[in-house]
Design a protein around this motif. Sequence first.
Motif, PDB file in Angstrom:
ATOM      1  N   ARG A  92       0.909  -1.213  -0.068  1.00 50.23           N
ATOM      2  CA  ARG A  92       0.001  -0.053   0.106  1.00 50.23           C
ATOM      3  C   ARG A  92       0.833   1.371   0.022  1.00 50.23           C
ATOM      4  O   ARG A  92       1.935   1.123   0.519  1.00 50.23           O
ATOM      5  N   ASP A  93       0.388   2.229  -0.385  1.00 51.13           N
ATOM      6  CA  ASP A  93       1.172   3.463  -0.289  1.00 51.13           C
ATOM      7  C   ASP A  93       1.476   4.042   0.843  1.00 51.13           C
ATOM      8  O   ASP A  93       2.649   4.377   1.354  1.00 51.13           O
ATOM      9  N   GLU A 121      -8.518  -0.516   3.105  1.00 53.29           N
ATOM     10  CA  GLU A 121      -7.118  -0.720   3.300  1.00 53.29           C
ATOM     11  C   GLU A 121      -6.408   0.539   3.680  1.00 53.29           C
ATOM     12  O   GLU A 121      -5.295   0.564   3.932  1.00 53.29           O
ATOM     13  N   TRP A 126       2.367  -7.329   0.486  1.00 52.67           N
ATOM     14  CA  TRP A 126       1.754  -8.685   0.176  1.00 52.67           C
ATOM     15  C   TRP A 126       2.906  -9.497  -0.664  1.00 52.67           C
ATOM     16  O   TRP A 126       3.596  -8.818  -1.488  1.00 52.67           O
ATOM     17  N   PHE A 132      -1.742   1.011  -4.737  1.00 52.03           N
ATOM     18  CA  PHE A 132      -0.849  -0.190  -4.375  1.00 52.03           C
ATOM     19  C   PHE A 132       0.629   0.216  -5.218  1.00 52.03           C
ATOM     20  O   PHE A 132       0.605   0.937  -6.418  1.00 52.03           O
ATOM     21  N   ASP A 139       2.360   1.908   3.420  1.00 52.00           N
ATOM     22  CA  ASP A 139       3.421   0.943   3.882  1.00 52.00           C
ATOM     23  C   ASP A 139       4.626   1.381   3.726  1.00 52.00           C
ATOM     24  O   ASP A 139       5.341   1.120   3.992  1.00 52.00           O
ATOM     25  N   LEU A 190      -9.906   0.124  -1.349  1.00 49.42           N
ATOM     26  CA  LEU A 190      -8.867   0.972  -0.917  1.00 49.42           C
ATOM     27  C   LEU A 190      -9.285   1.420   0.555  1.00 49.42           C
ATOM     28  O   LEU A 190      -8.450   1.806   1.206  1.00 49.42           O
ATOM     29  N   PHE A 244      -3.745  -5.722  -7.794  1.00 50.97           N
ATOM     30  CA  PHE A 244      -3.694  -4.842  -6.934  1.00 50.97           C
ATOM     31  C   PHE A 244      -3.406  -3.486  -7.477  1.00 50.97           C
ATOM     32  O   PHE A 244      -3.986  -2.142  -7.115  1.00 50.97           O
ATOM     33  N   ALA A 270      -5.731   3.145   2.058  1.00 50.78           N
ATOM     34  CA  ALA A 270      -4.815   3.120   1.064  1.00 50.78           C
ATOM     35  C   ALA A 270      -5.330   4.288  -0.139  1.00 50.78           C
ATOM     36  O   ALA A 270      -6.440   4.226  -0.312  1.00 50.78           O
ATOM     37  N   ASP A 271      -4.420   4.827  -0.860  1.00 48.02           N
ATOM     38  CA  ASP A 271      -4.794   5.536  -2.095  1.00 48.02           C
ATOM     39  C   ASP A 271      -4.534   4.849  -3.149  1.00 48.02           C
ATOM     40  O   ASP A 271      -4.645   4.791  -4.434  1.00 48.02           O
TER      41      ASP A 271
END
Length: 207
Positions: A29-30, A181, A146, A186, A32, A178, A164, A183-184
């Motif tokens: 994810r961004d 998660e 992942w 992956f 991460d 998203l 993804f 997130a914006d």
Amino acid sequence: DGSIDVVFLGGVGFSRAHARHGAIPLVMRDIDTRFTSVVVVRSGDPARSLRDLRGRSFTFGNRDSTSGHFMARYFLGIEGVEPERFFSRIEYSASHDSTLNAVADGKIDAGAMSGIFAYAAVGPGGARAKDLRMLWETSPYPDYVWAARRELPAGLRQRLMDAFLDLDFSTPASKLALEREMADGFLPAEPEDFRLVAEVLRRADRL
């Protein structure tokens, strides 16, 4: 070891899976790419810097936690803090929630945890905003990915990655995925992304 095909792992878990079994990173994810560790204290605590915690009690999170232990310990070391000598007592909690509760209840003076978790709990509107505050935060580092087992066919790995990477906010289903998660989007992941985490584990003889 081949018993799981695809898995979502923290930085420590992936570094070990990659070193021991050749696990292959797929996507992150961004968010991460910019994890942090945070030290929290009670809202009324007089401490205003790490130095003010000298001689007081401290808890890390789970011993195998990336953000709650290994990376928090690493960045404390950069600040010249050797936990076993700096603090009067060192403990390890079961989870970020346990760390929050121990500090809020006065069982321990300060604790380390994931920055994302801390901001959600201690930031404006958080469930612990009145009880706790953030004292210190590390620099960003990568966490969570992942990954796939080494033997998974390359074509299948690529299709998983594409699924993804294709997620965006243009369709309701992708938007929901998203949002859940946090997130914006992956990004493709590489073993090099976790070089620092692996080095921290290697120095501790825990890889």
